[in-house]
Design an enzyme around this catalytic site. Structure first.
Site, mmCIF file in Angstrom:
data_model
loop_
_atom_site.group_PDB
_atom_site.id
_atom_site.type_symbol
_atom_site.label_atom_id
_atom_site.label_comp_id
_atom_site.label_asym_id
_atom_site.label_seq_id
_atom_site.Cartn_x
_atom_site.Cartn_y
_atom_site.Cartn_z
ATOM 1 N N ALA A 1 10.428 9.644 6.929
ATOM 2 C CA ALA A 1 10.470 8.629 7.991
ATOM 3 C C ALA A 1 11.635 8.898 8.930
ATOM 4 O O ALA A 1 12.731 9.265 8.500
ATOM 5 C CB ALA A 1 10.625 7.249 7.368
ATOM 6 N N ALA B 1 30.547 19.607 -7.901
ATOM 7 C CA ALA B 1 30.283 18.167 -8.050
ATOM 8 C C ALA B 1 31.511 17.419 -7.553
ATOM 9 O O ALA B 1 32.320 16.919 -8.339
ATOM 10 C CB ALA B 1 29.984 17.833 -9.507
ATOM 11 N N MET C 1 28.418 4.054 -6.152
ATOM 12 C CA MET C 1 27.078 4.636 -5.982
ATOM 13 C C MET C 1 26.404 4.688 -7.349
ATOM 14 O O MET C 1 26.430 5.710 -8.030
ATOM 15 C CB MET C 1 27.188 6.019 -5.353
ATOM 16 C CG MET C 1 27.567 5.954 -3.889
ATOM 17 S SD MET C 1 27.374 7.541 -3.072
ATOM 18 C CE MET C 1 28.984 8.222 -3.329
ATOM 19 N N HIS D 1 27.854 -7.689 -37.981
ATOM 20 C CA HIS D 1 28.675 -6.702 -38.688
ATOM 21 C C HIS D 1 27.773 -5.697 -39.396
ATOM 22 O O HIS D 1 26.804 -6.110 -40.028
ATOM 23 C CB HIS D 1 29.545 -7.395 -39.739
ATOM 24 C CG HIS D 1 30.367 -6.433 -40.543
ATOM 25 N ND1 HIS D 1 31.466 -5.780 -40.012
ATOM 26 C CD2 HIS D 1 30.238 -5.981 -41.819
ATOM 27 C CE1 HIS D 1 31.982 -4.993 -40.942
ATOM 28 N NE2 HIS D 1 31.258 -5.098 -42.039
HETATM 29 P P1 FAD Z 1 18.198 7.453 -4.146
HETATM 30 O O1 FAD Z 1 17.927 7.303 -5.570
HETATM 31 O O2 FAD Z 1 18.956 8.654 -3.692
HETATM 32 O O3 FAD Z 1 16.779 7.415 -3.412
HETATM 33 C C1 FAD Z 1 16.666 7.636 -2.040
HETATM 34 C C2 FAD Z 1 15.257 8.084 -1.738
HETATM 35 O O4 FAD Z 1 15.103 8.139 -0.332
HETATM 36 C C3 FAD Z 1 14.922 9.479 -2.257
HETATM 37 O O5 FAD Z 1 13.772 9.423 -3.071
HETATM 38 C C4 FAD Z 1 14.674 10.306 -0.995
HETATM 39 O O6 FAD Z 1 13.623 11.248 -1.167
HETATM 40 C C5 FAD Z 1 14.267 9.233 0.002
HETATM 41 N N1 FAD Z 1 14.540 9.575 1.399
HETATM 42 C C6 FAD Z 1 15.707 9.963 1.962
HETATM 43 N N2 FAD Z 1 15.552 10.113 3.304
HETATM 44 C C7 FAD Z 1 14.257 9.814 3.580
HETATM 45 C C8 FAD Z 1 13.486 9.777 4.773
HETATM 46 N N3 FAD Z 1 14.024 10.032 5.968
HETATM 47 N N4 FAD Z 1 12.191 9.440 4.670
HETATM 48 C C9 FAD Z 1 11.608 9.158 3.485
HETATM 49 N N5 FAD Z 1 12.299 9.163 2.322
HETATM 50 C C10 FAD Z 1 13.613 9.484 2.366
HETATM 51 N N6 FAD Z 1 23.842 6.128 -11.511
HETATM 52 C C11 FAD Z 1 23.892 5.297 -12.556
HETATM 53 O O7 FAD Z 1 23.940 4.071 -12.367
HETATM 54 N N7 FAD Z 1 23.879 5.748 -13.847
HETATM 55 C C12 FAD Z 1 23.824 7.082 -14.120
HETATM 56 O O8 FAD Z 1 23.808 7.462 -15.292
HETATM 57 C C13 FAD Z 1 23.768 7.990 -13.033
HETATM 58 N N8 FAD Z 1 23.706 9.304 -13.263
HETATM 59 C C14 FAD Z 1 23.600 10.162 -12.201
HETATM 60 C C15 FAD Z 1 23.538 11.529 -12.455
HETATM 61 C C16 FAD Z 1 23.446 12.435 -11.409
HETATM 62 C C17 FAD Z 1 23.363 13.919 -11.693
HETATM 63 C C18 FAD Z 1 23.399 11.943 -10.061
HETATM 64 C C19 FAD Z 1 23.271 12.898 -8.910
HETATM 65 C C20 FAD Z 1 23.484 10.593 -9.794
HETATM 66 C C21 FAD Z 1 23.592 9.684 -10.862
HETATM 67 N N9 FAD Z 1 23.691 8.310 -10.656
HETATM 68 C C22 FAD Z 1 23.778 7.468 -11.716
HETATM 69 C C23 FAD Z 1 23.695 7.743 -9.292
HETATM 70 C C24 FAD Z 1 22.297 7.216 -8.938
HETATM 71 O O9 FAD Z 1 21.357 8.259 -9.044
HETATM 72 C C25 FAD Z 1 22.300 6.656 -7.542
HETATM 73 O O10 FAD Z 1 23.321 5.689 -7.404
HETATM 74 C C26 FAD Z 1 20.970 5.999 -7.208
HETATM 75 O O11 FAD Z 1 19.916 6.912 -7.320
HETATM 76 C C27 FAD Z 1 21.002 5.435 -5.787
HETATM 77 O O12 FAD Z 1 19.775 4.839 -5.518
HETATM 78 P P2 FAD Z 1 19.255 4.715 -4.006
HETATM 79 O O13 FAD Z 1 17.985 3.954 -4.099
HETATM 80 O O14 FAD Z 1 20.325 4.239 -3.132
HETATM 81 O O15 FAD Z 1 18.957 6.212 -3.522
HETATM 82 P P1 NAD Z 2 32.985 11.786 -8.239
HETATM 83 O O1 NAD Z 2 33.521 11.118 -7.041
HETATM 84 O O2 NAD Z 2 32.750 11.024 -9.475
HETATM 85 O O3 NAD Z 2 33.958 12.993 -8.646
HETATM 86 C C1 NAD Z 2 34.305 14.024 -7.757
HETATM 87 C C2 NAD Z 2 35.544 14.724 -8.293
HETATM 88 O O4 NAD Z 2 35.747 15.913 -7.542
HETATM 89 C C3 NAD Z 2 36.809 13.890 -8.163
HETATM 90 O O5 NAD Z 2 37.478 13.891 -9.404
HETATM 91 C C4 NAD Z 2 37.610 14.609 -7.078
HETATM 92 O O6 NAD Z 2 39.002 14.494 -7.271
HETATM 93 C C5 NAD Z 2 37.129 16.043 -7.261
HETATM 94 N N1 NAD Z 2 37.235 16.882 -6.071
HETATM 95 C C6 NAD Z 2 36.941 16.547 -4.785
HETATM 96 N N2 NAD Z 2 37.100 17.637 -3.980
HETATM 97 C C7 NAD Z 2 37.481 18.660 -4.772
HETATM 98 C C8 NAD Z 2 37.785 20.046 -4.545
HETATM 99 N N3 NAD Z 2 37.688 20.579 -3.318
HETATM 100 N N4 NAD Z 2 38.138 20.822 -5.590
HETATM 101 C C9 NAD Z 2 38.210 20.281 -6.857
HETATM 102 N N5 NAD Z 2 37.952 18.984 -7.130
HETATM 103 C C10 NAD Z 2 37.575 18.192 -6.105
HETATM 104 O O7 NAD Z 2 31.654 12.532 -7.729
HETATM 105 P P2 NAD Z 2 30.456 13.179 -8.524
HETATM 106 O O8 NAD Z 2 30.859 13.551 -9.905
HETATM 107 O O9 NAD Z 2 29.928 14.236 -7.610
HETATM 108 O O10 NAD Z 2 29.418 11.995 -8.600
HETATM 109 C C11 NAD Z 2 28.909 11.394 -7.389
HETATM 110 C C12 NAD Z 2 28.519 9.958 -7.617
HETATM 111 O O11 NAD Z 2 27.364 9.913 -8.438
HETATM 112 C C13 NAD Z 2 29.587 9.162 -8.342
HETATM 113 O O12 NAD Z 2 30.421 8.520 -7.420
HETATM 114 C C14 NAD Z 2 28.796 8.157 -9.119
HETATM 115 O O13 NAD Z 2 28.715 6.992 -8.359
HETATM 116 C C15 NAD Z 2 27.408 8.762 -9.266
HETATM 117 N N6 NAD Z 2 27.174 9.141 -10.677
HETATM 118 C C16 NAD Z 2 27.221 8.166 -11.621
HETATM 119 C C17 NAD Z 2 27.014 8.497 -12.940
HETATM 120 C C18 NAD Z 2 27.058 7.408 -13.982
HETATM 121 O O14 NAD Z 2 26.964 6.242 -13.620
HETATM 122 N N7 NAD Z 2 27.172 7.729 -15.260
HETATM 123 C C19 NAD Z 2 26.766 9.801 -13.317
HETATM 124 C C20 NAD Z 2 26.734 10.765 -12.330
HETATM 125 C C21 NAD Z 2 26.935 10.422 -11.001
#
Ligand code: FAD
Ligand code: NAD
Length: 461
Positions: free
Chosen positions: A118, A269, A317, A440
């Site tokens: 979109a 990351a 996030m 417990h």
């Molecule tokens: P998203 O899940 O990113 O969804 C956005 C959607 O929009 C996508 O499907 C994309 O295809 C679609 N989109 C984008 N632009 C367009 C467009 N122009 N037209 C149509 N569709 C479009 N969070 C947790 O709470 N617990 C966790 O354990 C956790 N683990 C994570 C592990 C990893 C490796 C990563 C990367 C993230 C993790 N997160 C976790 C973060 C979590 O995934 C995000 O906070 C969450 O998905 C955000 O939801 P959202 O709906 O904002 O966006």
């Molecule tokens: P993050 O913000 O958690 O960590 C990024 C890390 O990279 C920080 O410690 C920062 O100091 C370091 N960093 C930044 N620039 C750097 C550089 N040039 N060289 C070396 N280190 C550097 O980001 P992420 O791990 O990419 O995760 C992104 C987001 O995804 C998180 O903010 C989180 O909200 C979400 N997430 C959540 C979960 C969960 O809820 N369990 C799991 C995965 C991801």
């Protein structure tokens, strides 16, 4: 061009967008949700679920393989091998099952799902590029839920051996030498998993601490465990580039000394940024907070009728926050009086051991507090899980013992997140938590114990 009209156009079917669409549909609003990828977004397809599946497999394998040189009491193993392809198939089955569930829920709520990208024209319409050509959708209200994408480093562009979390979670083998840039959520969760599966892992972090957004004492058990797993940690270090020929990540420490870290794969990351280009958010000139969209307490942007939810609105996030924002916006669009009035958004880091933190919102840094910790070495359940390190901690307002912070580090403590959040949403006092009977042996006993300790009458510690 084909045209369609609706009450609500939700762009993005991640946890924020699909929950919003379901609730809008349930409220009787004519709703269209559009996504260029599979429903479930980052969380379901390349984030929360695949990463937690990998972590589970790695935990099981690591436990049986004795990844840190120690097998559980009474176990000995020969001929163990790990099949990444079979593990990936299992994970993909879970993702597909959950995705089918989301599609069914959307259909049951009367929501129209459209596959395509979109692009906003203005605050009331967008053109969707579908497989059958462009479709113009006009809507009474638009919800931007397009999520986030990984931040790329100029010196380490994604491609080839340099991976984002998406490619790291799609690997069909366990890399021999994996370097990770960024010791945040993603770096530590994925790095720990691959270390347990046999990779030689090195982590490079620019700041002076792993998980720098958390208090140091919560992170200490995680750092110790990484040491047991043989993970090399380089703090205060930045990556300068990857030498593919040598198979090495070039890094520089605070003194400017450069070093090479053996790495056939590098996971970068270092955070995520909002995905706003493809949706053409610039055309609406919406007010931003840094790169993110600024929203008010009804998740409305600076343009009336245009809402934004999830990662596009910035930290935290997290999937559950995106879902809560999605529900809120649906209520607002259905004409209910709602605003963001949330006391607690729990955060869990699925490291080894796990970390959970919940802070009461809005925080008041000026208030006087009392606090206490209960060590999990005195918790029977933690010991029977073969763990016993870590603690449960509570912080409360001094004047009336209102609980303002709860945290824990230890095996399995992610499951305490709900109790912590509930306590804060209900305005619990330390006395409430100390008087709540926990089963417990469970980890939850640590909450009552920490509360009792904060009240000056510790029991088991
Ligand atoms: P998203 O899940 O990113 O969804 C956005 C959607 O929009 C996508 O499907 C994309 O295809 C679609 N989109 C984008 N632009 C367009 C467009 N122009 N037209 C149509 N569709 C479009 N969070 C947790 O709470 N617990 C966790 O354990 C956790 N683990 C994570 C592990 C990893 C490796 C990563 C990367 C993230 C993790 N997160 C976790 C973060 C979590 O995934 C995000 O906070 C969450 O998905 C955000 O939801 P959202 O709906 O904002 O966006
Ligand atoms: P993050 O913000 O958690 O960590 C990024 C890390 O990279 C920080 O410690 C920062 O100091 C370091 N960093 C930044 N620039 C750097 C550089 N040039 N060289 C070396 N280190 C550097 O980001 P992420 O791990 O990419 O995760 C992104 C987001 O995804 C998180 O903010 C989180 O909200 C979400 N997430 C959540 C979960 C969960 O809820 N369990 C799991 C995965 C991801």
């Amino acid at each position: 061009m084909k045209e369609a009209a609706c009450d609500v156009l939700v762009i993005g079917a991640g946890p924020g967008g699909y929950v919003c669409a379901i609730r809008c549909g349930q409220a009787g609003l004519q709703t269209i949700v559009v996504d260029r990828g599979p429903v479930g977004g980052t969380c379901l397809n390349v984030g929360c679920i695949p990463s937690k599946a990998l972590i589970h497999i790695a935990d099981e394998f690591g436990r049986i393989a004795g990844a840190d040189g120690q097998l559980p009491a009474g176990l000995s193993v020969t001929g163990l091998r790990f099949d990444m392809v079979a593990a990936t198939e299992w994970r993909d089955t879970l993702v597909a099952r959950l995705g089918d569930g989301v599609k069914a829920l959307l259909a049951r709520s009367g929501v129209t799902c459209i596959a395509g990208e979109a692009r906003l024209r203005d605050g009331k319409s967008a053109i969707i590029q579908t497989r059958d050509g462009p479709l113009m959708v006009t809507a009474r209200a638009v919800v931007i839920a397009t999520g986030s994408q990984p931040v790329e480093l100029a010196d380490l562009p994604f491609g080839g051996p340099v991976l984002s979390s998406t490619e790291a979670l799609a690997l069909d083998h366990v890399p021999e030498r994996l370097a990770i840039v960024g010791a945040g959520y993603i770096g530590l969760e994925i790095g720990t998993a691959f270390a347990k599966l046999g990779s030689r892992v090195a982590i490079v972090e620019a700041s002076g601490q792993l998980l720098p957004h958390l208090p140091a004492d919560l992170v200490r058990p995680v750092a110790a465990r990484l040491g047991e797993l043989g993970v090399a940690v380089h703090l205060g270090t930045t990556a300068l580039g990857h030498d593919a020929g040598k198979g090495a990540l070039i890094v520089s420490d605070r003194c400017g000394t450069t070093q090479q870290i053996d790495a056939d794969r590098v996971l970068v990351a270092v955070g995520r940024r909002p995905a706003l280009e493809a949706v053409n958010a610039d055309a609406l000139a919406l007010v931003r907070d840094g790169p993110f969209l600024r929203v008010d307490d009804r998740c409305e942007t600076s343009m009336r009728g245009v809402h934004a939810i999830g990662d596009v609105t910035g930290e935290p996030m997290l999937a559950h926050r995106a879902m809560a924002q999605g529900e809120l916006v649906a209520d607002v669009l259905a004409g209910r009086r709602r605003r963001w009035d949330v006391r607690a958004v729990p955060a869990v880091c699925y490291t080894d051991p796990e970390i959970v933190t919940v802070r009461r919102q809005p925080a008041d840094p000026e208030q006087e507090t009392v606090s206490a910790r209960f060590p999990l070495r005195a918790n029977a359940r933690s010991l029977t899980l073969g763990a016993g390190s870590g603690f449960v901690g509570l912080v409360a307002r001094k004047e009336d013992h209102l609980v303002v912070e709860a945290h824990a580090v230890g095996a399995g403590v992610s499951e305490l997140a709900g109790q912590f959040s509930l306590a804060m949403e209900m305005g619990a006092r330390l006395e409430d938590l100390a008087a709540t009977i926990q089963a417990h042996p469970t980890l939850g006993e640590g909450i009552a114990e920490a509360a009792a300790a904060a009240l000056g009458r510790p029991l088991h510690a």
